[in-house]
Design a protein around this motif. Structure first.
Motif, PDB file in Angstrom:
ATOM      1  N   ALA A  55       0.816  -1.208   0.000  1.00  0.00           N
ATOM      2  CA  ALA A  55       0.000   0.000   0.000  1.00  0.00           C
ATOM      3  C   ALA A  55       0.854   1.265   0.000  1.00  0.00           C
ATOM      4  O   ALA A  55       0.343   2.358  -0.229  1.00  0.00           O
ATOM      5  N   GLU A  56       2.174   1.122   0.255  1.00  0.00           N
ATOM      6  CA  GLU A  56       3.067   2.273   0.239  1.00  0.00           C
ATOM      7  C   GLU A  56       3.409   2.612  -1.211  1.00  0.00           C
ATOM      8  O   GLU A  56       4.186   1.906  -1.857  1.00  0.00           O
ATOM      9  N   THR A  57       2.832   3.678  -1.713  1.00  0.00           N
ATOM     10  CA  THR A  57       3.008   4.036  -3.129  1.00  0.00           C
ATOM     11  C   THR A  57       4.050   5.133  -3.334  1.00  0.00           C
ATOM     12  O   THR A  57       4.312   5.521  -4.471  1.00  0.00           O
ATOM     13  N   ASP A  58       4.627   5.634  -2.254  1.00  0.00           N
ATOM     14  CA  ASP A  58       5.630   6.685  -2.374  1.00  0.00           C
ATOM     15  C   ASP A  58       6.950   6.085  -2.850  1.00  0.00           C
ATOM     16  O   ASP A  58       7.664   5.419  -2.099  1.00  0.00           O
ATOM     17  N   GLN A  59       7.286   6.321  -4.107  1.00  0.00           N
ATOM     18  CA  GLN A  59       8.491   5.727  -4.676  1.00  0.00           C
ATOM     19  C   GLN A  59       9.770   6.421  -4.197  1.00  0.00           C
ATOM     20  O   GLN A  59      10.868   5.934  -4.433  1.00  0.00           O
ATOM     21  N   ALA A  60       9.636   7.566  -3.524  1.00  0.00           N
ATOM     22  CA  ALA A  60      10.811   8.302  -3.070  1.00  0.00           C
ATOM     23  C   ALA A  60      11.267   7.883  -1.685  1.00  0.00           C
ATOM     24  O   ALA A  60      12.239   8.409  -1.178  1.00  0.00           O
ATOM     25  N   ARG A  61      10.554   6.941  -1.047  1.00  0.00           N
ATOM     26  CA  ARG A  61      10.938   6.550   0.310  1.00  0.00           C
ATOM     27  C   ARG A  61      12.303   5.870   0.301  1.00  0.00           C
ATOM     28  O   ARG A  61      12.687   5.211  -0.671  1.00  0.00           O
ATOM     29  N   ALA A  62      13.030   6.015   1.389  1.00  0.00           N
ATOM     30  CA  ALA A  62      14.414   5.536   1.453  1.00  0.00           C
ATOM     31  C   ALA A  62      14.481   4.041   1.744  1.00  0.00           C
ATOM     32  O   ALA A  62      13.576   3.458   2.339  1.00  0.00           O
ATOM     33  N   SER A  63      15.578   3.427   1.297  1.00  0.00           N
ATOM     34  CA  SER A  63      15.908   2.041   1.619  1.00  0.00           C
ATOM     35  C   SER A  63      14.753   1.082   1.314  1.00  0.00           C
ATOM     36  O   SER A  63      14.231   0.390   2.186  1.00  0.00           O
ATOM     37  N   VAL A  64      14.379   1.058   0.044  1.00  0.00           N
ATOM     38  CA  VAL A  64      13.287   0.191  -0.382  1.00  0.00           C
ATOM     39  C   VAL A  64      13.790  -1.246  -0.481  1.00  0.00           C
ATOM     40  O   VAL A  64      14.894  -1.510  -0.943  1.00  0.00           O
ATOM     41  N   GLY A  65      12.969  -2.191  -0.052  1.00  0.00           N
ATOM     42  CA  GLY A  65      13.303  -3.602  -0.200  1.00  0.00           C
ATOM     43  C   GLY A  65      14.284  -4.112   0.843  1.00  0.00           C
ATOM     44  O   GLY A  65      14.558  -3.457   1.851  1.00  0.00           O
ATOM     45  N   TYR A  66      14.818  -5.306   0.571  1.00  0.00           N
ATOM     46  CA  TYR A  66      15.778  -5.923   1.486  1.00  0.00           C
ATOM     47  C   TYR A  66      16.876  -6.575   0.663  1.00  0.00           C
ATOM     48  O   TYR A  66      16.595  -7.355  -0.272  1.00  0.00           O
ATOM     49  N   ASN A  67      18.154  -6.281   0.978  1.00  0.00           N
ATOM     50  CA  ASN A  67      19.271  -6.878   0.250  1.00  0.00           C
ATOM     51  C   ASN A  67      20.512  -6.901   1.124  1.00  0.00           C
ATOM     52  O   ASN A  67      20.600  -6.180   2.129  1.00  0.00           O
ATOM     53  N   PHE A  68      21.453  -7.729   0.733  1.00  0.00           N
ATOM     54  CA  PHE A  68      22.764  -7.787   1.388  1.00  0.00           C
ATOM     55  C   PHE A  68      23.754  -8.364   0.384  1.00  0.00           C
ATOM     56  O   PHE A  68      23.378  -8.868  -0.680  1.00  0.00           O
ATOM     57  N   ARG A  69      25.045  -8.278   0.720  1.00  0.00           N
ATOM     58  CA  ARG A  69      26.094  -8.791  -0.172  1.00  0.00           C
ATOM     59  C   ARG A  69      26.885  -9.895   0.515  1.00  0.00           C
ATOM     60  O   ARG A  69      27.062  -9.877   1.730  1.00  0.00           O
TER      61      ARG A  69
ATOM     62  N   ASN B 238      47.676 -17.934  -8.350  1.00  0.00           N
ATOM     63  CA  ASN B 238      48.207 -17.395  -7.090  1.00  0.00           C
ATOM     64  C   ASN B 238      47.740 -15.965  -6.807  1.00  0.00           C
ATOM     65  O   ASN B 238      48.368 -15.252  -6.021  1.00  0.00           O
ATOM     66  N   VAL B 239      46.677 -15.549  -7.425  1.00  0.00           N
ATOM     67  CA  VAL B 239      46.086 -14.229  -7.181  1.00  0.00           C
ATOM     68  C   VAL B 239      44.710 -14.442  -6.555  1.00  0.00           C
ATOM     69  O   VAL B 239      43.892 -15.189  -7.096  1.00  0.00           O
ATOM     70  N   GLN B 240      44.511 -13.776  -5.423  1.00  0.00           N
ATOM     71  CA  GLN B 240      43.220 -13.927  -4.763  1.00  0.00           C
ATOM     72  C   GLN B 240      42.149 -13.132  -5.509  1.00  0.00           C
ATOM     73  O   GLN B 240      42.311 -11.952  -5.782  1.00  0.00           O
ATOM     74  N   LYS B 241      41.073 -13.822  -5.821  1.00  0.00           N
ATOM     75  CA  LYS B 241      39.943 -13.199  -6.490  1.00  0.00           C
ATOM     76  C   LYS B 241      38.663 -13.551  -5.736  1.00  0.00           C
ATOM     77  O   LYS B 241      38.659 -14.386  -4.850  1.00  0.00           O
ATOM     78  N   ARG B 242      37.586 -12.914  -6.147  1.00  0.00           N
ATOM     79  CA  ARG B 242      36.299 -13.210  -5.519  1.00  0.00           C
ATOM     80  C   ARG B 242      35.156 -12.983  -6.510  1.00  0.00           C
ATOM     81  O   ARG B 242      35.300 -12.238  -7.484  1.00  0.00           O
ATOM     82  N   THR B 243      34.059 -13.631  -6.212  1.00  0.00           N
ATOM     83  CA  THR B 243      32.808 -13.396  -6.921  1.00  0.00           C
ATOM     84  C   THR B 243      31.853 -12.735  -5.935  1.00  0.00           C
ATOM     85  O   THR B 243      31.510 -13.320  -4.911  1.00  0.00           O
ATOM     86  N   LEU B 244      31.464 -11.496  -6.233  1.00  0.00           N
ATOM     87  CA  LEU B 244      30.596 -10.725  -5.344  1.00  0.00           C
ATOM     88  C   LEU B 244      29.151 -10.843  -5.810  1.00  0.00           C
ATOM     89  O   LEU B 244      28.864 -10.720  -7.005  1.00  0.00           O
ATOM     90  N   MET B 245      28.261 -11.089  -4.847  1.00  0.00           N
ATOM     91  CA  MET B 245      26.845 -11.209  -5.176  1.00  0.00           C
ATOM     92  C   MET B 245      26.032 -10.298  -4.256  1.00  0.00           C
ATOM     93  O   MET B 245      26.160 -10.366  -3.038  1.00  0.00           O
ATOM     94  N   LYS B 246      25.251  -9.438  -4.875  1.00  0.00           N
ATOM     95  CA  LYS B 246      24.276  -8.640  -4.133  1.00  0.00           C
ATOM     96  C   LYS B 246      22.946  -9.377  -4.193  1.00  0.00           C
ATOM     97  O   LYS B 246      22.371  -9.569  -5.266  1.00  0.00           O
ATOM     98  N   VAL B 247      22.462  -9.785  -3.039  1.00  0.00           N
ATOM     99  CA  VAL B 247      21.296 -10.657  -2.936  1.00  0.00           C
ATOM    100  C   VAL B 247      20.061  -9.843  -2.558  1.00  0.00           C
ATOM    101  O   VAL B 247      20.090  -9.070  -1.598  1.00  0.00           O
ATOM    102  N   PHE B 248      18.991 -10.027  -3.316  1.00  0.00           N
ATOM    103  CA  PHE B 248      17.672  -9.504  -2.953  1.00  0.00           C
ATOM    104  C   PHE B 248      16.810 -10.705  -2.593  1.00  0.00           C
ATOM    105  O   PHE B 248      16.785 -11.708  -3.332  1.00  0.00           O
ATOM    106  N   GLY B 249      16.134 -10.623  -1.452  1.00  0.00           N
ATOM    107  CA  GLY B 249      15.377 -11.801  -1.041  1.00  0.00           C
ATOM    108  C   GLY B 249      14.242 -11.489  -0.094  1.00  0.00           C
ATOM    109  O   GLY B 249      14.032 -10.352   0.332  1.00  0.00           O
ATOM    110  N   ILE B 250      13.505 -12.538   0.228  1.00  0.00           N
ATOM    111  CA  ILE B 250      12.373 -12.453   1.158  1.00  0.00           C
ATOM    112  C   ILE B 250      12.859 -12.950   2.517  1.00  0.00           C
ATOM    113  O   ILE B 250      13.259 -14.114   2.646  1.00  0.00           O
TER     114      ILE B 250
END
Length: 402
Positions: free
Chosen positions: A275-289, A298-310
């Protein structure tokens, strides 16, 4: 002064006050009294005993939750196919009462520590535009001419999370299933129950799926149904994430058989109300990395994932009741005390509102003296008769006066 103190002390020690009952024949006062008493009686029976169950003692449960997700997801991004199982899309994987189911993501592969240009859009024209602290990342103070962006010391290439995939990459999560196993103990009553109640056995669980009317005791829930019952649209919440609460309600009456103590499941949207229709509200949704690290040459590398979830929060709510003689007597005693309200109200009406209030005051209050003899003696009997005659004359006088 001494005699006054002595008299006051004598009056305090040797005087006794006793209520005097006066039968008042007044229809209005009588109706008011009975209406108040009827209201008090309705309150005691209806509210205290029937609704609030004041004749029972209560207890809340000590609870434990175990969860298990099942289901397989599939994605195809830029021709790269991948299958996602429980160990990939559930965080954390231990089966807690609070966990996240991944429904969308942004993948940044092959990152390694080094120097690289910042994302496009944060333009610079000279090295002075790349002073340390202007942006979130660590600046080197160099403006890269080829991209017109500042050089940063970071995991390169820099993550670009400006564009969130739409529709969500893991729409197949709608068909995942959640199994909830809940155990509760009511320590005061010594009762332990689980949501696998009578009739919910292995054969039933193998084929059931929760439905509010058809299968209200089934402990297996489809993720799409959970989202729908909480008031969300699955595609909307899956794109940017959100939070949903599953309330396991144990409201039990142990005056009946224990087998009737069964859970009820309720679903609530905790974050990301549609019901919240204000698209300008801060920090919409839920995510983490989170990142997966590895070595390559011999070089350290990584795969970064930004996850959106319930995010699923399982909350146990409990209240058990059982007959107890102590709260029963307490409720009855308090109810009897409330009956005194009728007397107070009627006395106020008699003594301050009615036209004959002076007459009622004379009838209600009577003063005695210690010098008066015992009414059982002959002199006392004569004085009692004179007092009665005096009261009668006063009553006649007041009636004529009014």
């Amino acid at each position: 002064m001494k005699s006054e103190i002595s008299k006051a002390l004598s009056d305090f020690l040797f005087e006794y006050e006793t209520p005097r009952q006066v039968l008042v024949r007044n229809r209005r006062v009588g109706v008011v009294c009975r209406l108040i008493q009827l209201g008090v009686l309705a309150y005691i029976i209806g509210w205290v005993f029937i609704y609030e169950k004041g004749y029972q003692s209560t207890d809340t449960a000590v609870s434990s939750i175990f969860t298990k997700m099942k289901g397989v997801g599939y994605t195809s991004v830029n021709g790269h196919e991948r299958v996602w199982d429980v160990s990939d899309y559930v965080f954390p994987p231990q089966g807690d009462s609070s966990f996240v189911v991944m429904t969308n993501y942004i993948l940044t592969e092959g990152q390694q520590m080094g120097r690289c240009p910042e994302l496009e859009g944060k333009q610079c024209s000279s090295d002075t535009d790349c002073e340390e602290g202007r942006f979130k990342r660590q600046m080197t103070g160099i403006c890269v001419n080829s991209t017109k962006t500042c050089e940063v010391l970071a995991w390169c290439p820099v993550e670009d999370d400006h564009s969130i995939p739409h529709p969500p990459l893991l729409m197949s999560a709608e068909n995942y299933t959640l199994f909830i196993k809940n155990s509760v103990t009511f320590p005061i009553f010594g009762v332990t129950r689980t949501n696998l109640v009578e009739g919910v056995d292995a054969a039933y669980i193998s084929k059931c799926l929760y439905h509010p009317q058809d299968a209200p005791l089934c402990p297996i829930f489809k993720l799409g149904d959970i989202v729908k019952l909480s008031g969300f649209n699955f595609e909307t919440i899956a794109q940017m994430g959100g939070a949903i609460g599953i309330v396991v309600d144990w409201t039990c009456n142990f005056d009946a058989d224990v087998k009737h103590c069964k859970p009820q499941y309720n679903f609530h949207g905790l974050y990301g109300n549609p019901a919240e229709t204000d698209q300008a509200r801060a920090s919409v949704g839920y995510n983490f990395r989170y990142a997966k690290y590895y070595l390559e040459n011999n070089v350290q590398k990584r795969t970064l994932m930004k996850v959106f979830g319930i995010r699923i929060e399982i909350i146990v709510q409990s209240l058990a009741r059982k007959f107890d003689i102590i709260p029963t007597f307490t409720a009855i005693g308090s109810g009897v005390g409330i009956f005194g309200v009728a007397t107070v109200v009627c006395d106020l009406v008699l003594l301050y509102l009615l036209p004959k209030r002076e007459y009622y005051k004379n009838m209600k209050f009577k003063y005695t003296d210690t010098s008066v003899q015992d009414p059982d003696s002959e002199a006392g009997s004569i004085e009692t008769e004179l007092s009665n005659v005096r009261d009668l004359c006063m009553s006649v006088y007041q009636s004529v006066k009014n």
